[in-house]
Design an enzyme around this catalytic site. Sequence first.
Site, PDB file in Angstrom:
ATOM      1  N   GLU A   1       0.535  -0.581   0.089  1.00  0.00           N
ATOM      2  CA  GLU A   1      -0.303   0.486   0.051  1.00  0.00           C
ATOM      3  C   GLU A   1       0.630   1.400   0.159  1.00  0.00           C
ATOM      4  OE1 GLU A   1      -3.621   0.344   2.750  1.00  0.00           O
ATOM      5  OE2 GLU A   1      -3.490   2.298   2.306  1.00  0.00           O
TER       6      GLU A   1
ATOM      7  N   ASP B   1      -2.100  12.338  -3.145  1.00  0.00           N
ATOM      8  CA  ASP B   1      -2.020  13.710  -2.297  1.00  0.00           C
ATOM      9  C   ASP B   1      -2.591  14.108  -4.365  1.00  0.00           C
ATOM     10  OD1 ASP B   1      -0.957  13.545  -0.221  1.00  0.00           O
ATOM     11  OD2 ASP B   1       1.008  13.212  -1.100  1.00  0.00           O
TER      12      ASP B   1
ATOM     13  N   GLU C   1     -11.439   9.340   1.635  1.00  0.00           N
ATOM     14  CA  GLU C   1     -12.246   8.331   1.440  1.00  0.00           C
ATOM     15  C   GLU C   1     -13.720   8.794   1.524  1.00  0.00           C
ATOM     16  OE1 GLU C   1     -12.938   4.609   1.428  1.00  0.00           O
ATOM     17  OE2 GLU C   1     -14.132   4.923  -0.550  1.00  0.00           O
TER      18      GLU C   1
HETATM   19  C1  SAM Z   1      -4.031  12.572   0.079  1.00  0.00           C
HETATM   20  S1  SAM Z   1      -3.258  11.087   1.780  1.00  0.00           S
HETATM   21  C2  SAM Z   1      -4.602   9.493   1.410  1.00  0.00           C
HETATM   22  C3  SAM Z   1      -3.783   8.181   2.826  1.00  0.00           C
HETATM   23  C4  SAM Z   1      -5.300   7.325   2.737  1.00  0.00           C
HETATM   24  N1  SAM Z   1      -4.505   6.800   1.679  1.00  0.00           N
HETATM   25  C5  SAM Z   1      -6.569   7.453   3.012  1.00  0.00           C
HETATM   26  O1  SAM Z   1      -6.762   7.787   1.664  1.00  0.00           O
HETATM   27  O2  SAM Z   1      -6.514   8.223   3.854  1.00  0.00           O
HETATM   28  C6  SAM Z   1      -2.276  10.752   0.534  1.00  0.00           C
HETATM   29  C7  SAM Z   1      -1.147   9.972   1.695  1.00  0.00           C
HETATM   30  O3  SAM Z   1       0.186   9.483   0.904  1.00  0.00           O
HETATM   31  C8  SAM Z   1       1.930   9.457   1.399  1.00  0.00           C
HETATM   32  N2  SAM Z   1       2.870   9.643   0.469  1.00  0.00           N
HETATM   33  C9  SAM Z   1       2.513  10.214  -0.866  1.00  0.00           C
HETATM   34  N3  SAM Z   1       3.456   9.838  -1.786  1.00  0.00           N
HETATM   35  C10 SAM Z   1       3.904   9.175  -0.882  1.00  0.00           C
HETATM   36  C11 SAM Z   1       5.031   7.780  -0.860  1.00  0.00           C
HETATM   37  N4  SAM Z   1       6.142   8.528  -2.612  1.00  0.00           N
HETATM   38  N5  SAM Z   1       5.801   7.160  -1.001  1.00  0.00           N
HETATM   39  C12 SAM Z   1       4.592   7.257   0.753  1.00  0.00           C
HETATM   40  N6  SAM Z   1       4.186   7.842   0.954  1.00  0.00           N
HETATM   41  C13 SAM Z   1       3.203   8.851  -0.281  1.00  0.00           C
HETATM   42  C14 SAM Z   1       1.259  10.810   2.380  1.00  0.00           C
HETATM   43  O4  SAM Z   1       2.081  11.181   3.173  1.00  0.00           O
HETATM   44  C15 SAM Z   1      -0.337  11.292   2.466  1.00  0.00           C
HETATM   45  O5  SAM Z   1      -0.482  10.445   3.925  1.00  0.00           O
END
Ligand code: SAM
Length: 231
Positions: free
Chosen positions: A58, A139, A212
């Site tokens: 994930e 993001d 979500e």
């Molecule tokens: C908008 S949040 C969504 C979190 C979760 N998947 C949800 O749906 O509630 C996106 C997350 O991805 C993480 N993230 C972004 N780029 C990443 C990367 N290259 N590797 C690991 N985590 C990453 C960010 O720190 C952030 O917590």
Amino acid sequence: MALKPPPERLYGRARGHKLRPRQERLLQVTLPRLQLRSEQAADPLAAFPARPAALWLEVGFGGGEHALAQIAAHPASGLIACEVFENGICSLLSRLVPEGGEATAPLPPNLLLWPDDARVLLRAMPEQCLDRLFLLFPDPWPKARHAKRRFVHPALLPVVARALKPGAEWRVASDDPTYQAWVVEVMANQDLFDAPPPATESPPGWPPTRYEAKALQEGRQPHYWSFIRRG
Ligand SMILES: C[S@@+](CC[C@H](N)C(=O)[O-])C[C@H]1O[C@@H](n2cnc3c(N)ncnc32)[C@H](O)[C@@H]1O
């Protein structure tokens, strides 16, 4: 699409507000008990206490709701959950261990954490080792000049495809209209994955995530894609 490749800059670990003592303890004591170390990336199945039947990854687990629901529902699958944001890592760890149990509370045998950039891990893993990949509500980087930071990106598709087994599923969800249109465009211009149109209702077996829930509450329509790695 004439696009520059995304920068190789790593996100590294990111910190929000100052951590409380319990969070510091979770990072210092509990995280190392669950962490996939760089030197284990070449043989990730061997890093689990018992070798799982399938390997899932994930990207960006946020608060960890989805990761924890998946490992509970699928004990035979090993999940490596990646997150760069320390508060997110603490949130997942705090659901796993009670206060005072940071060093000793039993941990799920089918979960490992990669507290760093998932792209680094994807490149370090063996070819065709993953049975499933989750990218849920990434993001969105809605500004055009930030498009190169989006995880679904023509330059990253071969990296993702290399790590997946033929027939493996790549699940992507997004509630952001710009990102949704971007995913459609990127996936229409590649031949590594079968890319059927998205569902607009959460499909069975997709546990909900915090982002979500926020999207639905605020009236945005998530799209749920299931891409299949071609053989
Ligand atoms: C908008 S949040 C969504 C979190 C979760 N998947 C949800 O749906 O509630 C996106 C997350 O991805 C993480 N993230 C972004 N780029 C990443 C990367 N290259 N590797 C690991 N985590 C990453 C960010 O720190 C952030 O917590």
